[in-house]
Enzyme design. Sequence first.
Site, PDB file in Angstrom:
ATOM      1  N   ARG A  28       0.812  -1.222   0.000  1.00  0.00           N
ATOM      2  CA  ARG A  28       0.000   0.000   0.000  1.00  0.00           C
ATOM      3  C   ARG A  28       0.847   1.275   0.000  1.00  0.00           C
ATOM      4  NH1 ARG A  28      -5.552  -0.837   1.663  1.00  0.00           N
ATOM      5  NH2 ARG A  28      -6.026  -2.679   0.436  1.00  0.00           N
ATOM      6  N   ARG A  32      -4.041   6.141   0.652  1.00  0.00           N
ATOM      7  CA  ARG A  32      -4.649   7.356   1.225  1.00  0.00           C
ATOM      8  C   ARG A  32      -3.770   8.152   2.173  1.00  0.00           C
ATOM      9  NH1 ARG A  32      -9.936   4.423   2.995  1.00  0.00           N
ATOM     10  NH2 ARG A  32      -8.241   2.958   3.299  1.00  0.00           N
ATOM     11  N   ARG A  41      -8.244  11.063  -5.646  1.00  0.00           N
ATOM     12  CA  ARG A  41      -9.463  10.348  -5.284  1.00  0.00           C
ATOM     13  C   ARG A  41     -10.659  11.264  -5.072  1.00  0.00           C
ATOM     14  NH1 ARG A  41     -12.133   7.761  -4.433  1.00  0.00           N
ATOM     15  NH2 ARG A  41     -12.194   6.455  -2.583  1.00  0.00           N
ATOM     16  N   ASP A  77      -6.488  -3.608  -7.560  1.00  0.00           N
ATOM     17  CA  ASP A  77      -7.045  -4.182  -6.339  1.00  0.00           C
ATOM     18  C   ASP A  77      -7.189  -5.688  -6.467  1.00  0.00           C
ATOM     19  OD1 ASP A  77      -8.111  -3.276  -3.623  1.00  0.00           O
ATOM     20  OD2 ASP A  77      -9.521  -4.810  -4.272  1.00  0.00           O
ATOM     21  N   TYR A 154     -13.705 -13.588   0.447  1.00  0.00           N
ATOM     22  CA  TYR A 154     -14.441 -12.404  -0.003  1.00  0.00           C
ATOM     23  C   TYR A 154     -15.690 -12.796  -0.782  1.00  0.00           C
ATOM     24  CZ  TYR A 154     -11.434  -8.543   1.363  1.00  0.00           C
ATOM     25  OH  TYR A 154     -10.759  -7.604   2.084  1.00  0.00           O
TER      26      TYR A 154
HETATM   27  O1  CP3 Z   1       0.121   0.562  -3.176  1.00  0.00           O
HETATM   28  C1  CP3 Z   1      -0.187  -0.631  -3.319  1.00  0.00           C
HETATM   29  O2  CP3 Z   1       0.083  -1.530  -2.495  1.00  0.00           O
HETATM   30  C2  CP3 Z   1      -0.825  -1.063  -4.613  1.00  0.00           C
HETATM   31  C3  CP3 Z   1      -2.200  -1.236  -4.678  1.00  0.00           C
HETATM   32  C4  CP3 Z   1      -3.028  -2.186  -3.839  1.00  0.00           C
HETATM   33  C5  CP3 Z   1      -4.335  -1.813  -3.399  1.00  0.00           C
HETATM   34  N1  CP3 Z   1      -4.939  -2.921  -2.862  1.00  0.00           N
HETATM   35  C6  CP3 Z   1      -4.921  -0.482  -3.541  1.00  0.00           C
HETATM   36  C7  CP3 Z   1      -6.067  -0.095  -2.696  1.00  0.00           C
HETATM   37  C8  CP3 Z   1      -2.837  -3.516  -3.477  1.00  0.00           C
HETATM   38  C9  CP3 Z   1      -1.602  -4.378  -3.646  1.00  0.00           C
HETATM   39  C10 CP3 Z   1      -4.055  -3.958  -2.865  1.00  0.00           C
HETATM   40  C11 CP3 Z   1      -4.282  -5.342  -2.411  1.00  0.00           C
HETATM   41  C12 CP3 Z   1      -5.485  -5.636  -1.615  1.00  0.00           C
HETATM   42  N2  CP3 Z   1      -6.758  -5.190  -1.794  1.00  0.00           N
HETATM   43  C13 CP3 Z   1      -5.503  -6.547  -0.540  1.00  0.00           C
HETATM   44  C14 CP3 Z   1      -4.332  -7.355  -0.079  1.00  0.00           C
HETATM   45  C15 CP3 Z   1      -3.488  -6.560   0.822  1.00  0.00           C
HETATM   46  C16 CP3 Z   1      -4.061  -6.390   2.164  1.00  0.00           C
HETATM   47  O3  CP3 Z   1      -4.305  -5.228   2.528  1.00  0.00           O
HETATM   48  O4  CP3 Z   1      -4.252  -7.397   2.842  1.00  0.00           O
HETATM   49  C17 CP3 Z   1      -6.827  -6.608  -0.055  1.00  0.00           C
HETATM   50  C18 CP3 Z   1      -7.310  -7.446   1.095  1.00  0.00           C
HETATM   51  C19 CP3 Z   1      -7.612  -5.756  -0.856  1.00  0.00           C
HETATM   52  C20 CP3 Z   1      -9.060  -5.508  -0.741  1.00  0.00           C
HETATM   53  C21 CP3 Z   1      -9.338  -4.127  -0.361  1.00  0.00           C
HETATM   54  N3  CP3 Z   1      -9.174  -3.040  -1.205  1.00  0.00           N
HETATM   55  C22 CP3 Z   1      -9.811  -3.628   0.873  1.00  0.00           C
HETATM   56  C23 CP3 Z   1     -10.089  -4.498   2.084  1.00  0.00           C
HETATM   57  C24 CP3 Z   1      -9.954  -2.264   0.742  1.00  0.00           C
HETATM   58  C25 CP3 Z   1     -10.591  -1.330   1.738  1.00  0.00           C
HETATM   59  C26 CP3 Z   1      -9.727  -1.062   2.865  1.00  0.00           C
HETATM   60  C27 CP3 Z   1      -9.162   0.297   2.674  1.00  0.00           C
HETATM   61  O5  CP3 Z   1      -7.960   0.465   2.946  1.00  0.00           O
HETATM   62  O6  CP3 Z   1      -9.943   1.180   2.304  1.00  0.00           O
HETATM   63  C28 CP3 Z   1      -9.496  -1.899  -0.556  1.00  0.00           C
HETATM   64  C29 CP3 Z   1      -9.389  -0.547  -1.117  1.00  0.00           C
HETATM   65  C30 CP3 Z   1      -8.045  -0.099  -1.619  1.00  0.00           C
HETATM   66  N4  CP3 Z   1      -7.171  -0.857  -2.345  1.00  0.00           N
HETATM   67  C31 CP3 Z   1      -7.488   1.211  -1.475  1.00  0.00           C
HETATM   68  C32 CP3 Z   1      -6.258   1.214  -2.177  1.00  0.00           C
HETATM   69  C33 CP3 Z   1      -5.321   2.375  -2.372  1.00  0.00           C
HETATM   70  C34 CP3 Z   1      -8.151   2.374  -0.767  1.00  0.00           C
HETATM   71  C35 CP3 Z   1      -9.300   2.799  -1.609  1.00  0.00           C
HETATM   72  C36 CP3 Z   1      -9.544   4.266  -1.609  1.00  0.00           C
HETATM   73  O7  CP3 Z   1      -8.854   4.981  -2.339  1.00  0.00           O
HETATM   74  O8  CP3 Z   1     -10.478   4.683  -0.911  1.00  0.00           O
END
Ligand code: CP3
Length: 348
Positions: A28, A32, A41, A77, A154
């Site tokens: 990540r 954010r 965003r 994602d 999921y």
């Molecule tokens: O910077 C990076 O790592 C690259 C991008 C990336 C994202 N998601 C962007 C993202 C990666 C590698 C992921 C993987 C991901 N997505 C995982 C595995 C990693 C982990 O955290 O365990 C999982 C479980 C997801 C599913 C997911 N996506 C969730 C549970 C959420 C909501 C939680 C949150 O932080 O809001 C997301 C959203 C998400 N994926 C965001 C980002 C930048 C935030 C969304 C936003 O901009 O509001």
Amino acid sequence: MPPAWNDSPFLKAVRREAVGQVPVWLMRQAGRYLPEYRELRAKVSFLGLCKDPALCADVMIKTVQRLGVDAAILFSDLLLILEPMGLGLDFPSGEGPVLGNPIRTAADVDRLCELENMDCLQFVVEAVRQTRAGLPPHVPLIGFGGAPFTLAAYAIEGGSSRDYRATKSLMYHDAAAWDVLMGRIARSVALYLNAQIDAGAQAVQLFDSWVGCLGVDDYRRYVLPHSRTVIRQIRAGVPVIHFATGNPALVPLLSEAGGDVIGVDWRLRLDDACGMIRPEQAVQGNLDPVVLLGPMDEVRRRVREMLAQVGARPGYIANLGHGVLPGTPVDNVLAMIDTVHAWQVTGA
Ligand code: CP3
């Protein structure tokens, strides 16, 4: 001439070769906590962003430049693959992901389609291609996907869950349907990761973010064979990072399931983690993301402690044990990266 990324500290560490500087990147790292990400965003939804390859490439390229990390990860994602497999996907603002028409019964399993090609996911292929094209040649690009258990959880829960009772109920009460579901997901993820490799990724990471809710016997019976299927199907010669969080007792089994690098969280010491994986595997992790909330001298102290635990063992990639939290000060992220890069590798 071989591509410049072959000699990067990241790929050298993956191959367990000696490095001058310990490589570091963060899960990540584009998210954010970064003001420029929040600004973007405000203008585009998260799904809209994920489906715009030029924006995805731009977000990650600029993040890598700003942080000075040793690897980029595809901006995308984990859950996008579930849409063409037949599930509804939405990220309502302020909440976690929501999957429509979740899978609950053996009959539901039948309507989960196996991914047969990347026709509906061309935006992911294109995001990899454009990110690779825009990155400096010495910075490797990591593709990624969800491990079968995490994607199944999921698809079954319809979103995040506290106790995974629907997932475990299907697993315990209908093992045959569970194996069909996991097999279908495993083959789909392998195809998805290989498409990212063909489009330009130098390595791939398999995220098993929710598997920590299981005990070791259940992991061995219900998960390990399917994660192994994914890893064995990845193009020969392309390294796989196998990451899980939540249950350190699973680390030896994660290692057994496969991967060139094992990604671990903060629940166990890195020196102990190194003793639980195969000698030919590298290790990645494992700072608690909460440490990055501050203060900064504590960040530096904890990073040095982590590096000291690895000692002289070759094959280490510094990272967090899970993703950067929203609200993390950017300066603390920079302090972590700087502290890793300043570490005297031979002084261990
Ligand atoms: O910077 C990076 O790592 C690259 C991008 C990336 C994202 N998601 C962007 C993202 C990666 C590698 C992921 C993987 C991901 N997505 C995982 C595995 C990693 C982990 O955290 O365990 C999982 C479980 C997801 C599913 C997911 N996506 C969730 C549970 C959420 C909501 C939680 C949150 O932080 O809001 C997301 C959203 C998400 N994926 C965001 C980002 C930048 C935030 C969304 C936003 O901009 O509001």
